[in-house]
Design a protein around this motif. Structure first.
Motif, mmCIF file in Angstrom:
data_model
loop_
_atom_site.group_PDB
_atom_site.id
_atom_site.type_symbol
_atom_site.label_atom_id
_atom_site.label_comp_id
_atom_site.label_asym_id
_atom_site.label_seq_id
_atom_site.Cartn_x
_atom_site.Cartn_y
_atom_site.Cartn_z
ATOM 1 N N PHE A 1 -15.131 21.978 -9.356
ATOM 2 C CA PHE A 1 -13.811 22.171 -8.880
ATOM 3 C C PHE A 1 -13.443 23.628 -9.515
ATOM 4 C CE2 PHE A 1 -13.785 17.573 -8.527
ATOM 5 C CZ PHE A 1 -13.514 17.482 -7.260
ATOM 6 N N THR A 2 -14.357 24.435 -9.852
ATOM 7 C CA THR A 2 -14.332 25.748 -10.623
ATOM 8 C C THR A 2 -13.758 26.643 -9.434
ATOM 9 O OG1 THR A 2 -15.940 25.199 -12.385
ATOM 10 C CG2 THR A 2 -15.222 27.553 -11.913
ATOM 11 N N LYS A 3 -12.524 27.461 -9.763
ATOM 12 C CA LYS A 3 -12.065 28.480 -8.818
ATOM 13 C C LYS A 3 -12.761 29.838 -9.397
ATOM 14 C CE LYS A 3 -9.729 27.818 -5.957
ATOM 15 N NZ LYS A 3 -9.725 27.818 -4.503
ATOM 16 N N PHE A 4 -13.819 30.334 -8.674
ATOM 17 C CA PHE A 4 -14.353 31.541 -8.987
ATOM 18 C C PHE A 4 -13.466 32.724 -8.493
ATOM 19 C CE2 PHE A 4 -17.990 29.095 -10.012
ATOM 20 C CZ PHE A 4 -18.385 29.473 -10.951
ATOM 21 N N HIS A 5 -13.298 33.895 -9.005
ATOM 22 C CA HIS A 5 -12.774 35.132 -8.336
ATOM 23 C C HIS A 5 -13.989 36.041 -7.881
ATOM 24 C CE1 HIS A 5 -8.779 33.946 -9.430
ATOM 25 N NE2 HIS A 5 -9.333 33.960 -10.886
#
Length: 372
Positions: free
Chosen positions: A144-148
């Protein structure tokens, strides 16, 4: 190539892949106006729910053909040029001499020399491409990591270069396509997802295809079972996963019918101009993630089938899901296939993945389709 499809033969070959160990798979084959769809196995091992040929599925880097098409549309409109350096457009992301030397074309055909960022973003994959030195730990940590995107690009740009800038063989890298997505955003003033959706997905009339904004696959779909070379045993479902680790370079959700429709329209010159399609079909040798040399154009793979001509398409892989799309040069014969398990090959004594019965069964099915 025969003029008709043999449904019983195709179904038997597809079922053989399931019997070889694939939990579930489904496909659509087109031969002129004739269409066959088939499925074999289960979408959910726990309850035995069967797969069906109309299910939606993550198709991984098949997305890159959609991204490349969106970029080529900007070329058609005169808004960008293939041989202009990326530093002209995005100097802050690829600064200095590299930005002046790497062209848009080099990003699309993977000859930029920019490294893959994933082993840096996912620490347990740092040993890649030596898979025996990796573990799947980072998959769970980043579900569930939100990478940029700009952070991932920075990892790839800062890493040691791979291959020779502008030379061959190129080296396949998601860093290239995240940069192309940033280019789309700069030129169109909207997100890459919205640009690709409006100009490619909707233009092609694909009703069951989307670039997701959340971690879920909506609508009827299969589980996506990841085995990570036998290190996840039994394989675990990763169909729920935040896809910002690849963004609009590999996050597409689609169906086999939509995929065949898209590639048919693209190769007929109805998504980009015939001039841009010709550019897409200019190939160079590129080293894939698996270490194989492939003929790669601008978002298209080229496969020559002895005695049966040339096929164009792309394949893709995400955690637990895979896809393959191939369309004959004349547009008459098409295959789109998806599978719901990935990296089924176990690591042998040499530290490399060993052959698996699934490999031979998949090859037999695709050869049956392509050779007719």
């Amino acid at each position: 190539m025969t003029d008709t499809l043999d449904p019983a033969q195709l179904q038997a070959a597809l079922t053989a892949v399931h019997h070889a160990g694939m939990p579930g798979l489904f496909a659509e084959v087109r031969d002129d106006s004739e269409i066959w769809r088939g499925a074999a196995g289960v979408a959910d091992i726990a309850i035995g729910r069967p797969v069906t040929a109309d299910m939606r599925h993550r198709v991984g880097s098949v997305t890159k053909t959609f991204t490349a098409a969106a970029v080529l549309q900007l070329v058609d409109n005169g808004e960008i040029a293939l041989d202009t350096p990326i530093g002209h457009y995005l100097p802050q992301l690829v600064p200095g001499e590299r930005g002046k030397a790497i062209t848009v074309r080099m990003l699309i055909n993977h000859t930029s020399g920019l490294a893959e960022y994933l082993p840096y973003a996912y620490p347990s994959l740092a040993g890649f491409p030596v898979v025996a030195k990796t573990t799947p730990k980072s998959l769970d940590e980043n579900r569930f990591t939100k990478f940029h995107a700009t952070d991932l690009i920075q990892l790839g740009v800062s890493a040691p270069a791979v291959g020779t800038l502008g030379g061959t063989p190129g080296v396949y890298s998601n860093t290239n396509y995240l940069l192309l997505c940033q280019l789309l955003e700069l030129i169109t003033g909207t997100s890459a997802e919205k640009c690709i959706t409006a100009n490619v997905i909707e233009r092609a009339g694909l009703r069951d295809t989307e670039l997701p904004t959340g971690p879920y696959v909506s609508g009827p779909h299969s589980m996506h079972y990841e085995a990570w070379f036998g290190m996840i045993d039994p394989p675990v479902d990763y169909s729920v996963f935040d896809m910002s680790w690849v963004g609009p370079s590999a996050s597409l959700i689609s169906t086999v019918a939509d995929l065949n429709r898209f590639f048919g329209l693209l190769l007929a010159g109805e998504i980009v101009s015939h001039a841009s399609l010709a550019q897409m079909q200019r190939t160079v040798p590129v080293i894939s993630f698996e270490g194989k040399t492939i003929d790669y154009g601008l978002g298209l793979h080229k496969t020559t089938v002895p005695g049966h001509g040339i096929y164009w398409g792309h394949d893709g892989s995400v955690w637990g899901g895979g896809a393959l799309c191939m369309t004959s040069a004349d547009g008459k014969r098409q295959l789109s296939l998806v599978v719901n398990m990935q990296r089924w090959n176990r690591i042998g004594a040499t530290g490399q993945p060993e052959p698996h019965p699934i490999d031979d069964a998949l090859s037999a099915f695709t050869q049956l389709v392509l050779r007719g």
